[in-house]
Design a protein around this motif. Structure first.
Motif, PDB file in Angstrom:
ATOM      1  N   GLU A   1       0.836  -1.202   0.000  1.00 16.60           N
ATOM      2  CA  GLU A   1       0.000   0.000   0.000  1.00 16.60           C
ATOM      3  C   GLU A   1       0.874   1.256   0.000  1.00 16.60           C
ATOM      4  OE1 GLU A   1      -2.894   1.971   3.237  1.00 16.60           O
ATOM      5  OE2 GLU A   1      -3.570   0.009   2.515  1.00 16.60           O
ATOM      6  N   ASP A   2       1.886   1.285   0.859  1.00 17.06           N
ATOM      7  CA  ASP A   2       2.777   2.441   0.931  1.00 17.06           C
ATOM      8  C   ASP A   2       3.536   2.636  -0.383  1.00 17.06           C
ATOM      9  OD1 ASP A   2       1.999   3.007   3.523  1.00 17.06           O
ATOM     10  OD2 ASP A   2       3.704   1.971   4.438  1.00 17.06           O
ATOM     11  N   ALA A   3       4.034   1.539  -0.953  1.00 18.44           N
ATOM     12  CA  ALA A   3       4.783   1.632  -2.215  1.00 18.44           C
ATOM     13  C   ALA A   3       3.885   2.139  -3.343  1.00 18.44           C
ATOM     14  CB  ALA A   3       5.373   0.268  -2.575  1.00 18.44           C
ATOM     15  N   THR A   4       2.635   1.698  -3.349  1.00 16.93           N
ATOM     16  CA  THR A   4       1.702   2.128  -4.387  1.00 16.93           C
ATOM     17  C   THR A   4       1.402   3.613  -4.254  1.00 16.93           C
ATOM     18  OG1 THR A   4       0.718  -0.068  -4.484  1.00 16.93           O
ATOM     19  CG2 THR A   4      -0.592   1.735  -5.372  1.00 16.93           C
ATOM     20  N   LYS A   5       1.205   4.084  -3.036  1.00 17.06           N
ATOM     21  CA  LYS A   5       0.907   5.502  -2.808  1.00 17.06           C
ATOM     22  C   LYS A   5       2.039   6.410  -3.277  1.00 17.06           C
ATOM     23  CE  LYS A   5      -2.252   4.991   1.087  1.00 17.06           C
ATOM     24  NZ  LYS A   5      -2.474   5.222   2.527  1.00 17.06           N
ATOM     25  N   LYS A   6       3.269   5.899  -3.282  1.00 16.95           N
ATOM     26  CA  LYS A   6       4.432   6.693  -3.692  1.00 16.95           C
ATOM     27  C   LYS A   6       4.674   6.646  -5.201  1.00 16.95           C
ATOM     28  CE  LYS A   6       6.678   6.052   0.771  1.00 16.95           C
ATOM     29  NZ  LYS A   6       7.714   5.355   1.509  1.00 16.95           N
ATOM     30  N   THR A   7       3.880   5.869  -5.922  1.00 16.86           N
ATOM     31  CA  THR A   7       4.058   5.723  -7.368  1.00 16.86           C
ATOM     32  C   THR A   7       3.445   6.912  -8.099  1.00 16.86           C
ATOM     33  OG1 THR A   7       3.951   3.316  -7.127  1.00 16.86           O
ATOM     34  CG2 THR A   7       3.665   4.196  -9.347  1.00 16.86           C
ATOM     35  N   GLU A   8       4.183   7.430  -9.074  1.00 15.69           N
ATOM     36  CA  GLU A   8       3.688   8.553  -9.869  1.00 15.69           C
ATOM     37  C   GLU A   8       2.417   8.141 -10.607  1.00 15.69           C
ATOM     38  OE1 GLU A   8       5.210  11.477 -13.441  1.00 15.69           O
ATOM     39  OE2 GLU A   8       6.684  10.482 -12.177  1.00 15.69           O
ATOM     40  N   GLY A   9       1.404   8.991 -10.542  1.00 12.41           N
ATOM     41  CA  GLY A   9       0.121   8.714 -11.187  1.00 12.41           C
ATOM     42  C   GLY A   9      -0.932   8.165 -10.247  1.00 12.41           C
ATOM     43  N   VAL A  10      -0.510   7.809  -9.018  1.00 11.04           N
ATOM     44  CA  VAL A  10      -1.440   7.270  -8.024  1.00 11.04           C
ATOM     45  C   VAL A  10      -1.781   8.366  -7.021  1.00 11.04           C
ATOM     46  CG1 VAL A  10      -1.762   5.583  -6.167  1.00 11.04           C
ATOM     47  CG2 VAL A  10      -0.578   4.920  -8.266  1.00 11.04           C
ATOM     48  N   LYS A  11      -3.071   8.609  -6.849  1.00 12.53           N
ATOM     49  CA  LYS A  11      -3.540   9.601  -5.870  1.00 12.53           C
ATOM     50  C   LYS A  11      -3.688   8.969  -4.493  1.00 12.53           C
ATOM     51  CE  LYS A  11      -7.131  13.088  -5.258  1.00 12.53           C
ATOM     52  NZ  LYS A  11      -8.333  13.686  -5.847  1.00 12.53           N
ATOM     53  N   ASP A  12      -4.253   7.744  -4.449  1.00 13.10           N
ATOM     54  CA  ASP A  12      -4.455   7.052  -3.176  1.00 13.10           C
ATOM     55  C   ASP A  12      -4.569   5.552  -3.426  1.00 13.10           C
ATOM     56  OD1 ASP A  12      -4.720   6.877  -0.418  1.00 13.10           O
ATOM     57  OD2 ASP A  12      -6.890   7.116  -0.460  1.00 13.10           O
ATOM     58  N   CYS A  13      -4.341   4.789  -2.386  1.00 10.33           N
ATOM     59  CA  CYS A  13      -4.433   3.327  -2.477  1.00 10.33           C
ATOM     60  C   CYS A  13      -4.855   2.769  -1.129  1.00 10.33           C
ATOM     61  CB  CYS A  13      -3.081   2.745  -2.875  1.00 10.33           C
ATOM     62  SG  CYS A  13      -3.042   0.941  -2.823  1.00 10.33           S
ATOM     63  N   VAL A  14      -5.718   1.751  -1.175  1.00  9.34           N
ATOM     64  CA  VAL A  14      -6.113   1.016   0.034  1.00  9.34           C
ATOM     65  C   VAL A  14      -6.010  -0.468  -0.290  1.00  9.34           C
ATOM     66  CG1 VAL A  14      -7.967   0.525   1.654  1.00  9.34           C
ATOM     67  CG2 VAL A  14      -7.683   2.846   0.772  1.00  9.34           C
ATOM     68  N   VAL A  15      -5.254  -1.186   0.541  1.00  5.23           N
ATOM     69  CA  VAL A  15      -5.115  -2.630   0.377  1.00  5.23           C
ATOM     70  C   VAL A  15      -5.906  -3.320   1.476  1.00  5.23           C
ATOM     71  CG1 VAL A  15      -3.517  -4.579   0.450  1.00  5.23           C
ATOM     72  CG2 VAL A  15      -2.874  -2.489  -0.761  1.00  5.23           C
ATOM     73  N   ASN A  16      -6.758  -4.263   1.083  1.00  4.29           N
ATOM     74  CA  ASN A  16      -7.518  -5.079   2.028  1.00  4.29           C
ATOM     75  C   ASN A  16      -6.909  -6.478   2.006  1.00  4.29           C
ATOM     76  OD1 ASN A  16      -9.384  -6.813   3.248  1.00  4.29           O
ATOM     77  ND2 ASN A  16     -11.091  -5.466   2.734  1.00  4.29           N
ATOM     78  N   PHE A  17      -6.116  -6.783   3.042  1.00  4.13           N
ATOM     79  CA  PHE A  17      -5.428  -8.072   3.081  1.00  4.13           C
ATOM     80  C   PHE A  17      -6.401  -9.243   3.166  1.00  4.13           C
ATOM     81  CE2 PHE A  17      -3.614 -11.474   5.806  1.00  4.13           C
ATOM     82  CZ  PHE A  17      -2.742 -12.007   4.862  1.00  4.13           C
ATOM     83  N   MET A  18      -7.453  -9.104   3.955  1.00  9.04           N
ATOM     84  CA  MET A  18      -8.407 -10.204   4.122  1.00  9.04           C
ATOM     85  C   MET A  18      -9.119 -10.547   2.808  1.00  9.04           C
ATOM     86  SD  MET A  18      -7.930 -11.206   7.146  1.00  9.04           S
ATOM     87  CE  MET A  18      -9.278 -12.320   7.395  1.00  9.04           C
ATOM     88  N   ALA A  19      -9.433  -9.546   2.013  1.00  5.71           N
ATOM     89  CA  ALA A  19     -10.116  -9.772   0.736  1.00  5.71           C
ATOM     90  C   ALA A  19      -9.130  -9.949  -0.415  1.00  5.71           C
ATOM     91  CB  ALA A  19     -11.046  -8.599   0.431  1.00  5.71           C
ATOM     92  N   LEU A  20      -7.846  -9.716  -0.156  1.00  6.74           N
ATOM     93  CA  LEU A  20      -6.800  -9.755  -1.180  1.00  6.74           C
ATOM     94  C   LEU A  20      -7.157  -8.844  -2.364  1.00  6.74           C
ATOM     95  CD1 LEU A  20      -5.726 -13.510  -1.118  1.00  6.74           C
ATOM     96  CD2 LEU A  20      -4.530 -11.547  -0.132  1.00  6.74           C
TER      97      LEU A  20
END
Length: 72
Positions: free
Chosen positions: A19-38
């Protein structure tokens, strides 16, 4: 634009790293990872092309957790 992707990750801590790595990627505004739902919900910045951004997201996630995968 928001999109949801299936992920393959082994632990909740690894999912948080993704989730943290995705949020730091250019072009990404926000990201939420749900581990239980994968699932990963990615909100892209205005004008960003998800098809171009997601390979970079996967590359950045592999840097922090080499045993992860994103289906896109």
């Amino acid at each position: 634009m928001k999109k949801t992707y299936a992920i393959d990750v082994d632990c909740a801590n690894c999912a948080a790293k993704m989730e943290d790595a995705t949020k730091k990627t250019e072009g990404v505004k926000d990201c939420v990872v749900n581990f239980m739902a994968l699932k990963m919900k990615v909100e892209f910045e205005e004008g960003a092309d998800p098809a171009a951004v997601m390979p970079e997201v996967l590359k950045n996630c592999k840097k922090v957790e080499d045993d992860c995968d994103i289906t896109f």
